[in-house]
Design a protein around this motif. Sequence first.
Motif, PDB file in Angstrom:
ATOM      1  N   ASN A  62      21.721 -60.248  43.577  1.00  0.00           N
ATOM      2  CA  ASN A  62      21.578 -61.242  42.511  1.00  0.00           C
ATOM      3  C   ASN A  62      20.329 -62.095  42.698  1.00  0.00           C
ATOM      4  N   LEU A  63      20.077 -62.508  43.935  1.00  0.00           N
ATOM      5  CA  LEU A  63      18.893 -63.319  44.206  1.00  0.00           C
ATOM      6  C   LEU A  63      17.611 -62.541  43.938  1.00  0.00           C
ATOM      7  N   LEU A  64      17.612 -61.261  44.291  1.00  0.00           N
ATOM      8  CA  LEU A  64      16.438 -60.431  44.042  1.00  0.00           C
ATOM      9  C   LEU A  64      16.173 -60.295  42.546  1.00  0.00           C
ATOM     10  N   GLY A  65      17.219 -60.052  41.771  1.00  0.00           N
ATOM     11  CA  GLY A  65      17.048 -59.953  40.324  1.00  0.00           C
ATOM     12  C   GLY A  65      16.581 -61.258  39.705  1.00  0.00           C
ATOM     13  N   LEU A  66      17.156 -62.366  40.180  1.00  0.00           N
ATOM     14  CA  LEU A  66      16.743 -63.669  39.667  1.00  0.00           C
ATOM     15  C   LEU A  66      15.283 -63.958  40.002  1.00  0.00           C
TER      16      LEU A  66
END
Length: 319
Positions: free
Chosen positions: A144-148
């Motif tokens: 999720n952090l990578l996508g954000l």
Amino acid sequence: HGRTGRTPEAAVSAYTGWERYHPGAAGAANALVESATAQPQLVMSSAPTPPRRWYRFLEWYCAPEYLEEVSGDLIERFEHTLDASGQAKAQRQFAWGVVRFFNYSTIKGSRKLFSQHNTISMYRNFLKIGWRRLRQEKGYALLNLLGLTLGLSAALCLYAYVRYEHSYDQQWADAERVYRVVETEKDDTAELINSAMTNVQIAPVLQANSAQVETAARLMKWNKYFHAPGTTDYNQATFWYADSTVFEVFPARALSGNLKEALVAPKQVVLTETAARQYYGTTDVLGRELIMRNTDGPMSLSVSAVIADPQGPSHLRWG
């Protein structure tokens, strides 16, 4: 208890202090006035009251919407303790109650502070929950952090690019009133071609026949070689042939010289600050000679002004 010979007005004045603490004080005072009218001598009660200084302190800090409820509770407890334990303890308990109610939720103007406190607590709670999720589900949280991160980076890059493109030629004064004349031609395949190169007579014709054209300037860009007297090395630089009205359309900050007269006479040249330092090592170069290599031999130019280097993105790069 004791007898007094005070007038009815004096009786009302004597009860003023208790009236602010007890809801029935006003009615009692009225009753005393009536009885005093019927009978000259008046019997008054000397019942203990809450400490005035502490009640005034309560009035000073307590928000109006809470004052009636808080003071009512304190007075009720004062009367109960007075009957049970005496005046001294009742007054101490009243004072302690006033101090105990002194907090950020009851003071005047505390609603805004209380709202901010709740907001901070909410965000702190969000951070705690997020940290727990990160520790419990590391793989999912990392994804999720990578996508954000990728999404925000792409959005910021796109914003920076669009902002940069829209900032072109916006450094000129009245930039929204400056227009470039474009010529549209058809090639051999009947395809329309737009070109910024126009006939040299268009500018004076437009200015003479259109009241909407306040002023016009013609520019022609070349790459030329220059050198200052005393040196033999030519340096290539961008060179613009321009009308004397060019600085009316594209205002510049003059470091030296008068821009209104800088290009009136033939063979005058205006240098940017960078160019002046490149050829002479200083910006104090008015009237000095600059030699341009031309097809038919060297041409001597006279420096008539020096302008500050233009700022911001522009398709017109002086110097």
